[in-house]
Enzyme design. Sequence first.
Site, short mmCIF file in Angstrom:
data_model
loop_
_atom_site.label_atom_id
_atom_site.label_comp_id
_atom_site.label_asym_id
_atom_site.label_seq_id
_atom_site.Cartn_x
_atom_site.Cartn_y
_atom_site.Cartn_z
N ASN A 83 0.78 -1.36 0.03
CA ASN A 83 0.08 0.18 -0.10
C ASN A 83 1.05 1.19 0.05
O ASN A 83 1.45 1.57 1.02
CB ASN A 83 -0.84 -0.19 1.29
CG ASN A 83 -1.70 1.35 1.36
OD1 ASN A 83 -1.82 1.98 0.60
ND2 ASN A 83 -2.28 1.40 2.62
N TRP A 84 1.00 1.88 -0.99
CA TRP A 84 1.83 2.98 -1.37
C TRP A 84 1.27 4.23 -0.58
O TRP A 84 1.99 5.22 -0.56
CB TRP A 84 2.10 3.39 -2.86
CG TRP A 84 2.96 2.17 -3.74
CD1 TRP A 84 3.25 1.11 -3.13
CD2 TRP A 84 3.43 2.29 -4.88
NE1 TRP A 84 4.03 0.35 -3.96
CE2 TRP A 84 3.94 1.14 -5.23
CE3 TRP A 84 3.25 3.30 -5.82
CZ2 TRP A 84 4.48 0.67 -6.37
CZ3 TRP A 84 3.66 3.10 -7.17
CH2 TRP A 84 4.12 1.64 -7.40
N LYS A 85 0.03 4.30 -0.32
CA LYS A 85 -0.43 5.53 0.44
C LYS A 85 -0.33 6.69 -0.40
O LYS A 85 -0.03 6.48 -1.78
CB LYS A 85 0.28 5.64 1.79
CG LYS A 85 -0.11 4.55 2.68
CD LYS A 85 0.05 4.73 4.35
CE LYS A 85 -0.10 3.42 4.79
NZ LYS A 85 -0.08 3.18 6.27
N HIS A 94 -9.34 1.24 5.19
CA HIS A 94 -8.09 1.15 5.76
C HIS A 94 -8.38 2.04 6.87
O HIS A 94 -9.23 2.96 6.79
CB HIS A 94 -7.32 1.61 4.73
CG HIS A 94 -5.80 1.85 4.94
ND1 HIS A 94 -5.36 2.86 6.20
CD2 HIS A 94 -4.79 0.88 5.15
CE1 HIS A 94 -4.07 2.42 6.52
NE2 HIS A 94 -3.61 1.49 5.80
N GLU A 98 -6.85 4.56 7.90
CA GLU A 98 -6.63 5.90 7.57
C GLU A 98 -7.98 6.47 6.91
O GLU A 98 -8.26 7.76 7.23
CB GLU A 98 -5.45 6.23 6.72
CG GLU A 98 -4.07 6.10 7.47
CD GLU A 98 -2.92 5.37 6.71
OE1 GLU A 98 -2.93 5.50 5.52
OE2 GLU A 98 -1.77 4.90 7.33
N GLU A 142 -5.02 -4.89 10.45
CA GLU A 142 -3.86 -3.66 10.77
C GLU A 142 -4.23 -3.13 12.08
O GLU A 142 -5.11 -1.96 12.20
CB GLU A 142 -4.11 -2.80 9.62
CG GLU A 142 -3.71 -3.52 8.00
CD GLU A 142 -3.14 -2.33 7.20
OE1 GLU A 142 -2.09 -2.68 6.86
OE2 GLU A 142 -3.82 -1.33 7.04
N GLY A 150 2.63 2.46 10.92
CA GLY A 150 4.02 3.56 10.59
C GLY A 150 4.49 3.96 11.90
O GLY A 150 5.28 4.77 11.83
N SER A 203 3.68 -1.83 10.39
CA SER A 203 5.21 -2.03 10.38
C SER A 203 5.84 -3.36 10.43
O SER A 203 6.81 -3.92 10.92
CB SER A 203 5.50 -1.60 11.97
OG SER A 203 5.15 -0.47 12.15
N GLY A 214 3.07 -1.09 4.39
CA GLY A 214 3.10 0.42 4.02
C GLY A 214 4.41 0.66 3.59
O GLY A 214 4.89 0.68 2.38
N GLY A 215 5.11 1.41 4.42
CA GLY A 215 6.54 2.23 4.32
C GLY A 215 7.37 1.02 3.66
O GLY A 215 8.21 1.66 2.76
P1 13P Z 1 3.16 0.56 7.70
O1 13P Z 1 3.71 -0.84 7.16
O2 13P Z 1 3.89 1.67 7.05
O3 13P Z 1 2.99 0.34 9.14
O4 13P Z 1 1.68 0.86 7.12
C1 13P Z 1 0.95 -0.48 7.15
C2 13P Z 1 -0.21 0.04 6.32
O5 13P Z 1 -0.99 0.74 6.58
C3 13P Z 1 -0.49 -0.76 5.06
O6 13P Z 1 -1.86 -0.54 4.68
#
Ligand code: 13P
Length: 249
Positions: free
Chosen positions: A9-11, A94, A96, A166, A172, A211, A232-233
């Site tokens: 997930n590149w956000k 998600h 967010e 999640e 994050g 993470s 994510g990251g």
């Molecule tokens: P991180 O891997 O950056 O913690 O993000 C997880 C995430 O929200 C994937 O959708």
Amino acid sequence: MRKKLVAGNWKMHGSLQQNAALLERIKAAMSGLTCDVAVCPPYPYLGQVQSILAGSVVTWGAQSVSEHAAGAFTGEVAASMLVEFGCRYVLVGHSERRALFGETDEVVAAKFAAAQKIGLIPVLCVGETLAEREAGMTAAVVTRQLSAVLNRSGVAAMASAVVAYEPVWAIGTGVTASPVQAQEVHAVIRARVGALDVVVANGLRILYGGSVKPQNASELFGQADIDGGLIGGAALVADDFLAICQAAN
Ligand code: 13P
């Protein structure tokens, strides 16, 4: 045996140039991998992803979708549009989206249904906040989020969906749920679906996200009910993402 899935997930990250470099690296590293791999870029890059990944085993998806099929919904993107750009998956719910954009369980369930109706595989994200975990509400929160979808779409819908656990406190933050903590919640999710249909529950892929790094991926993916990861990251760094894919092998 459920095939593992690692989805990035590149956000709201990326540029045409960065994406091209990342996608070329990922595409070139797929031989020998037995897990499914997907990337979820921001909407404007779906066309780029589609053209770079054409003919590769890497699939892609979007990070959200409108619950409406078409109409006067400025700024929204319909599921049919995602299909035209070759998406296989779409994230719904998600944390967010839930926390920052006010998506309720009901809205998430409507998005799930809209995505599935047109043949996309919804990746339903669920997870508790730190306060909810500390209050002992983890199972209740995750079950409530899941039940909104089950009540609307029925358990059969889970046969062509993915769930991602999640925990909000792990996203994050660099704090990962321990493999035991994650497994516990994954088992709750599978049991909730299993109470309605054991076969569907056994086939359901439940990803862990929050993470995930090359250092912790193997142990997480080694748990009985963890079928891969939503990254994510680490999905923005080719070496890290590919190491996580290797860990799912
Ligand atoms: P991180 O891997 O950056 O913690 O993000 C997880 C995430 O929200 C994937 O959708």
